[in-house]
Scaffold this active site. Sequence first.
Site, PDB file in Angstrom:
ATOM      1  N   CYS A   2      50.633  51.901  38.654  1.00 27.76           N
ATOM      2  CA  CYS A   2      51.981  52.519  38.621  1.00 27.76           C
ATOM      3  C   CYS A   2      52.149  53.580  37.968  1.00 27.76           C
ATOM      4  O   CYS A   2      51.289  53.912  37.106  1.00 27.76           O
ATOM      5  CB  CYS A   2      52.791  51.307  37.934  1.00 27.76           C
ATOM      6  SG  CYS A   2      52.981  49.658  38.522  1.00 27.76           S
ATOM      7  N   ARG A  27      47.473  57.882  42.882  1.00 24.13           N
ATOM      8  CA  ARG A  27      47.039  56.737  41.826  1.00 24.13           C
ATOM      9  C   ARG A  27      47.164  55.395  42.866  1.00 24.13           C
ATOM     10  O   ARG A  27      46.535  54.433  41.999  1.00 24.13           O
ATOM     11  CB  ARG A  27      48.185  56.499  40.773  1.00 24.13           C
ATOM     12  CG  ARG A  27      48.128  57.696  39.810  1.00 24.13           C
ATOM     13  CD  ARG A  27      49.240  57.713  38.915  1.00 24.13           C
ATOM     14  NE  ARG A  27      49.358  56.667  37.945  1.00 24.13           N
ATOM     15  CZ  ARG A  27      48.639  56.697  36.891  1.00 24.13           C
ATOM     16  NH1 ARG A  27      48.098  57.918  36.586  1.00 24.13           N
ATOM     17  NH2 ARG A  27      48.806  55.760  35.949  1.00 24.13           N
ATOM     18  N   TRP A  74      52.549  49.245  41.859  1.00 27.60           N
ATOM     19  CA  TRP A  74      51.383  48.842  42.244  1.00 27.60           C
ATOM     20  C   TRP A  74      51.544  47.343  42.156  1.00 27.60           C
ATOM     21  O   TRP A  74      51.386  47.194  40.903  1.00 27.60           O
ATOM     22  CB  TRP A  74      50.207  49.500  41.808  1.00 27.60           C
ATOM     23  CG  TRP A  74      48.767  49.111  42.532  1.00 27.60           C
ATOM     24  CD1 TRP A  74      48.435  49.493  43.658  1.00 27.60           C
ATOM     25  CD2 TRP A  74      47.828  48.333  42.128  1.00 27.60           C
ATOM     26  NE1 TRP A  74      47.314  49.151  44.065  1.00 27.60           N
ATOM     27  CE2 TRP A  74      46.818  48.177  42.737  1.00 27.60           C
ATOM     28  CE3 TRP A  74      47.799  47.476  40.849  1.00 27.60           C
ATOM     29  CZ2 TRP A  74      45.705  47.408  42.601  1.00 27.60           C
ATOM     30  CZ3 TRP A  74      46.491  46.792  40.801  1.00 27.60           C
ATOM     31  CH2 TRP A  74      45.623  46.703  41.511  1.00 27.60           C
ATOM     32  N   ASN A  99      55.006  50.208  33.407  1.00 32.27           N
ATOM     33  CA  ASN A  99      53.690  50.184  33.827  1.00 32.27           C
ATOM     34  C   ASN A  99      53.021  49.232  32.945  1.00 32.27           C
ATOM     35  O   ASN A  99      53.195  49.098  31.739  1.00 32.27           O
ATOM     36  CB  ASN A  99      53.134  51.422  33.648  1.00 32.27           C
ATOM     37  CG  ASN A  99      53.395  52.422  34.515  1.00 32.27           C
ATOM     38  OD1 ASN A  99      54.216  52.145  35.273  1.00 32.27           O
ATOM     39  ND2 ASN A  99      52.857  53.488  34.209  1.00 32.27           N
ATOM     40  N   GLY A 100      51.993  48.218  33.370  1.00 30.66           N
ATOM     41  CA  GLY A 100      51.260  47.352  32.709  1.00 30.66           C
ATOM     42  C   GLY A 100      51.745  46.009  33.087  1.00 30.66           C
ATOM     43  O   GLY A 100      52.315  45.554  33.953  1.00 30.66           O
ATOM     44  N   GLU A 482      26.464  52.746  45.495  1.00 29.07           N
ATOM     45  CA  GLU A 482      27.622  53.448  45.329  1.00 29.07           C
ATOM     46  C   GLU A 482      27.854  54.093  46.875  1.00 29.07           C
ATOM     47  O   GLU A 482      29.144  54.321  47.111  1.00 29.07           O
ATOM     48  CB  GLU A 482      27.446  54.626  44.463  1.00 29.07           C
ATOM     49  CG  GLU A 482      28.331  56.085  44.309  1.00 29.07           C
ATOM     50  CD  GLU A 482      29.710  55.466  44.041  1.00 29.07           C
ATOM     51  OE1 GLU A 482      29.866  54.340  43.597  1.00 29.07           O
ATOM     52  OE2 GLU A 482      30.468  56.248  44.142  1.00 29.07           O
ATOM     53  N   LYS A 486      31.756  53.519  48.491  1.00 28.57           N
ATOM     54  CA  LYS A 486      32.474  54.602  49.161  1.00 28.57           C
ATOM     55  C   LYS A 486      33.001  54.268  50.518  1.00 28.57           C
ATOM     56  O   LYS A 486      33.970  54.529  51.083  1.00 28.57           O
ATOM     57  CB  LYS A 486      31.671  55.990  49.135  1.00 28.57           C
ATOM     58  CG  LYS A 486      31.605  56.982  48.151  1.00 28.57           C
ATOM     59  CD  LYS A 486      32.734  57.277  47.375  1.00 28.57           C
ATOM     60  CE  LYS A 486      33.180  56.424  46.324  1.00 28.57           C
ATOM     61  NZ  LYS A 486      32.991  56.161  45.073  1.00 28.57           N
ATOM     62  N   GLU A 489      35.560  51.363  50.603  1.00 28.12           N
ATOM     63  CA  GLU A 489      37.071  51.639  50.265  1.00 28.12           C
ATOM     64  C   GLU A 489      37.611  52.588  51.060  1.00 28.12           C
ATOM     65  O   GLU A 489      38.972  52.331  51.141  1.00 28.12           O
ATOM     66  CB  GLU A 489      36.912  51.937  48.691  1.00 28.12           C
ATOM     67  CG  GLU A 489      36.400  53.310  48.473  1.00 28.12           C
ATOM     68  CD  GLU A 489      36.163  53.394  46.800  1.00 28.12           C
ATOM     69  OE1 GLU A 489      36.922  53.002  46.250  1.00 28.12           O
ATOM     70  OE2 GLU A 489      35.161  53.991  46.515  1.00 28.12           O
ATOM     71  N   HIS A 505      14.108  38.312  52.363  1.00 27.41           N
ATOM     72  CA  HIS A 505      14.588  37.482  51.471  1.00 27.41           C
ATOM     73  C   HIS A 505      15.856  36.701  51.836  1.00 27.41           C
ATOM     74  O   HIS A 505      16.509  35.823  51.261  1.00 27.41           O
ATOM     75  CB  HIS A 505      14.735  37.573  50.120  1.00 27.41           C
ATOM     76  CG  HIS A 505      13.319  37.890  49.437  1.00 27.41           C
ATOM     77  ND1 HIS A 505      12.139  36.898  49.631  1.00 27.41           N
ATOM     78  CD2 HIS A 505      12.693  38.972  48.792  1.00 27.41           C
ATOM     79  CE1 HIS A 505      11.145  37.409  49.181  1.00 27.41           C
ATOM     80  NE2 HIS A 505      11.377  38.669  48.624  1.00 27.41           N
ATOM     81  N   LYS A 603      44.006  54.640  41.610  1.00 31.58           N
ATOM     82  CA  LYS A 603      43.284  55.518  41.091  1.00 31.58           C
ATOM     83  C   LYS A 603      42.587  54.860  39.738  1.00 31.58           C
ATOM     84  O   LYS A 603      41.702  55.111  39.204  1.00 31.58           O
ATOM     85  CB  LYS A 603      43.864  56.748  41.159  1.00 31.58           C
ATOM     86  CG  LYS A 603      42.923  57.753  40.535  1.00 31.58           C
ATOM     87  CD  LYS A 603      41.682  58.222  41.283  1.00 31.58           C
ATOM     88  CE  LYS A 603      40.927  59.163  40.604  1.00 31.58           C
ATOM     89  NZ  LYS A 603      39.506  58.912  41.330  1.00 31.58           N
TER      90      LYS A 603
HETATM   91  C1  F6R Z   1      35.727  53.761  43.345  1.00 28.68           C
HETATM   92  C2  F6R Z   1      36.329  54.131  42.120  1.00 28.68           C
HETATM   93  C3  F6R Z   1      36.348  52.689  41.265  1.00 28.68           C
HETATM   94  C4  F6R Z   1      36.627  53.512  39.887  1.00 28.68           C
HETATM   95  C5  F6R Z   1      36.609  52.358  38.800  1.00 28.68           C
HETATM   96  C6  F6R Z   1      36.606  52.869  37.145  1.00 28.68           C
HETATM   97  O1  F6R Z   1      35.638  55.013  44.168  1.00 28.68           O
HETATM   98  O2  F6R Z   1      36.935  55.012  41.897  1.00 28.68           O
HETATM   99  O3  F6R Z   1      35.580  51.857  41.476  1.00 28.68           O
HETATM  100  O4  F6R Z   1      35.211  53.911  39.514  1.00 28.68           O
HETATM  101  O5  F6R Z   1      37.932  51.964  38.909  1.00 28.68           O
HETATM  102  O6  F6R Z   1      37.551  53.574  37.018  1.00 28.68           O
HETATM  103  P1  F6R Z   1      37.374  54.550  35.712  1.00 28.68           P
HETATM  104  O7  F6R Z   1      35.904  55.418  36.084  1.00 28.68           O
HETATM  105  O8  F6R Z   1      38.349  55.660  35.770  1.00 28.68           O
HETATM  106  O9  F6R Z   1      37.099  53.556  34.528  1.00 28.68           O
END
Ligand code: F6R
Length: 608
Positions: A2, A27, A74, A99-100, A482, A486, A489, A505, A603
């Site tokens: 949010c 976000r 959100w 927010n929250g 990673e 990527k 997502e 395995h 985000k």
């Molecule tokens: C993936 C991504 C998320 C963040 C995670 C932690 O591309 O962006 O997995 O890495 O939500 O976020 P931060 O680093 O802001 O604590």
Amino acid sequence: MCGIIAAASSRNVGKLLVQGLHRMEYRGYDSAGIALHQDEGVVHLRTLGKVKLLEEKMIQEKPRSKLGIAHTRWATHGEPSEINAHPHKSSERIYIVHNGIIENHVELKKELEEKGYAFTSQTDSELIAHLIELYLQDSSSFIDAIYKAKKRLEGAYAIAVLDYQDPNSIVVARHKSPLLIGLGTDENLAASDPLAIAQLTNEFIFLEDGDVARISSDSYEIFDTNQASVQRAITKLDITSQATSKGDYRHFMEKEIYEQPEAILNTIDGRVGAEDVLDNIFGLNSNELFSKVERIQIAACGTSLHAGRVAANWLSSIAGLPCQIDYASEYRYRNPYVDKNSLFITISQSGETADTLAALSYAKEQEYLATVGICNVPTSTLARESDFVLFTNAGPEIGVASTKAFTTQLAGLLLLTLSLAKARGLNPKLRTRVVEALRTLPEVIRDALKLKDQIIEMAPGVASKDNSLFLGRGIFYPVAKEGALKLKEISYIHAEAYPAGELKHGPLALIDEDMPVIALAPESEIAEKLISNLEEVKARGGKLYVFADPSVTMDVKAGRLIHLPKCDFLLTPIVYTIPLQILAYEVALLRGTDIDQPRNLAKSVTVE
Ligand code: F6R
């Protein structure tokens, strides 16, 4: 997650509030809304979906107002819908954005319903408006009612409140959710994210937990947890429009991938000398403290956790330190045993991830030597709450999928490893080798970015499938994880990562012509073993896409072998990340997904 924006101005605020919402779109959100004060009543508009739909409603309604609050939601409690979108109201007087999460919402809602308040949404937020209206009945002032309501709320919140009976000011409050005030010319603003108001001011006040503030066009006042008037520092921040616009790139994610040479340079700049890491780069007296460290505990989420997993390898091989890593969301639930002289490390791009902050707050109650944060946002809660911090200096990361945040975290974690090794008097020659390699890293990354055309050629082979497997060994396993994260997502392709030796395995059963296998084969003692694992895949019809050291040769049949530029082996995890980011981006482009704001994701994840 949010986003909140509020404005009290001497000019019309509708447009600037909506522009602020646009700047917070990165976000992630599912609905948007606005409440604007007018003498004849509050204009209350909400839409499911994108902010531009709200903008269209605004164009039809043409509200004129100098005071307003707005929100992108959100969903946490209650489905994404217009009814659940903020602002929420109590009668036609109190309008709030939140927010929250309100953890005791069930009991509070019941209590308010018994007192006759009717709820129109399924959210945990609406009750805040009713609670304020309830307490207004026996309060000496509006601020007093806010404090009474605050006392009842458990959980995390940043709120902005508009009272129809007050045409001049907005009241905001913060508890465990980011919120700041922006000081403009003939106007004052509040927002959960400085980017929302960065075009309007470069003077910010970051509120502290428990603070309540009242803003009007020509003044503001802040009260602390005890309702005493306080002064908070004004921070000057230049968040340039260049940092928050895509420029010639199609997406923020693309821009952020190609910004990495510069971003890495900013991470190491001023922190390494000719032969070694400089002293105290984590803060005053950090060297002295680091000399006592015997054990490391890391907690982080998502991409940041992957950075931690890579670093665990460096910490043990360069700094001689055993390292335990946990998902931040799980850490405190396993009753962790804290060995003496342990250092607690969090890694976070935003510094506002609720799970990471909760792990940090738990760790501060334990017997750790100190807490260290690796973070990209200097004004974040994590930065404030950690004993020592290293900022990655990557610049704002807008794309939901982390790219430059990850590689700069890795560079920052290498600096941490070097600092710990230096404080412990270990490996001086190796330290010089790493420092020299770090200096050439931006150039090597520039070369890795030139692989784009080869990756574009391989992308259709991945984009046309629904599943994929990523393989790496040793320090490359978290890099493979990673890469898989990527791809999944932003392209919505199911992607899993395995240490290549684990294939036989179980996962080998998945291999057929519909399972692209993306493998990382840097030159090392493990490359040879990895290549035999890849032969097993090839023999079962799997299509191989191999990112490899120039010395690696193998027949990948209809797949593809792409050679990466050479660099010191210790830094290869950073370099091999680059083609995986480009691959995810190019595949997502082919699949036509919403790359910067993938479905269901946010985000900055500010709820636990
Ligand atoms: C993936 C991504 C998320 C963040 C995670 C932690 O591309 O962006 O997995 O890495 O939500 O976020 P931060 O680093 O802001 O604590």
